[in-house]
Enzyme design. Structure first.
Site, PDB file in Angstrom:
ATOM      1  N   SER A  56       0.821  -1.208   0.000  1.00 21.33           N
ATOM      2  CA  SER A  56       0.000   0.000   0.000  1.00 21.33           C
ATOM      3  C   SER A  56       0.855   1.259   0.000  1.00 21.33           C
ATOM      4  CB  SER A  56      -0.909   0.030   1.224  1.00 21.33           C
ATOM      5  OG  SER A  56      -1.749  -1.086   1.242  1.00 21.33           O
ATOM      6  N   GLN A  57       0.236   2.329  -0.492  1.00 17.58           N
ATOM      7  CA  GLN A  57       0.802   3.678  -0.432  1.00 17.58           C
ATOM      8  C   GLN A  57       1.133   4.014   1.040  1.00 17.58           C
ATOM      9  OE1 GLN A  57      -2.532   6.077  -1.271  1.00 17.58           O
ATOM     10  NE2 GLN A  57      -1.431   7.987  -1.519  1.00 17.58           N
TER      11      GLN A  57
END
Ligand code: SAH
Length: 209
Positions: A56-57
């Protein structure tokens, strides 16, 4: 680059828990991705980690972590070990992390990186995380880093009273990042953000495509 990530991507978007900002500024995110992607590790987006999965970011990792409100004493269940980056962040903020991944090669890789970083309060398991980890339950906090069609019943059951769960719930293409709090047997729910995660595949998740 890591400090700049904290300053420019996390603080302006409302990540304010000092402990969360500190670990995000410490854990070497570039060691969790392919060497060729290391230069992009601190950028404002998700990255591929192989097997059709993604890390994930940074902002989403920080947001989900902050929503768990960890104080250091918790036993945490994580579903979707992936590359182990989120696991390492949690390990720095809780007493213990139990993490489940359905793809063995990813779990093994994550184990190696965490061992290299001398993180030793994590238990790994390969299997269907939609069923939780009954032998280790209850958990003070549960984090699901893959998208579920509904709240998996087993996970709700394994959440301790007073505990919190963060999970993306919705369609395969778009989900509401949902926080569930269990209080006196009641569940309180709220949505914090719209997100797009890879699918949670399992008995209480999606069928494999
Ligand atoms: N937190 C991870 C995100 C990985 S992407 C990271 O930082 O890298 C989501 C992960 O969930 C994938 O690795 C995928 O294989 C895993 N996953 C999907 N369904 C699962 C299930 N039922 N049980 C355990 N892991 C699952």
């Amino acid at each position: 680059m890591r400090q700049r990530m904290v300053r420019e991507q996390l603080v302006p978007r409302g990540i304010c828990d000092p402990a969360v900002l500190e670990v995000m500024g410490q854990v070497p995110r570039h060691l969790f991705v392919d060497q060729g992607l290391a230069v992009s590790a601190y950028k404002d987006h998700p990255l591929p980690i192989g097997y059709g999965q993604t890390i994930s970011q940074p902002y989403i990792v920080a947001l989900m972590t902050q929503e768990l409100r960890l104080t250091g004493s918790e036993s945490v269940l994580e579903i979707g070990t992936g590359c182990g980056y989120q696991t390492a962040i949690l390990a720095g903020l809780a007493r213990r992390v139990c993490t489940v991944e359905r793809l063995r090669p990813l779990s093994l890789q994550a184990r190696e990186v965490l061992a290299e970083l001398r993180i030793d309060n994590v238990l790994f398991r390969v299997g269907d995380g939609t069923l939780g980890w009954p032998a280790m339950a209850p958990f003070d906090a549960i984090i699901v880093t893959a998208a579920a069609p509904d709240m998996p019943e087993s996970l709700v059951e394994q959440l301790a009273d007073g505990g919190r769960m963060v999970i993306p719930v919705g369609s395969r293409g778009m989900q509401s990042l949902t926080v569930i709090e269990k209080e006196g047997g009641n569940l309180r729910q709220r949505v914090v953000e719209m997100v797009r995660f890879v699918s949670l595949v399992g008995k209480e998740g999606w069928e494999e495509e």
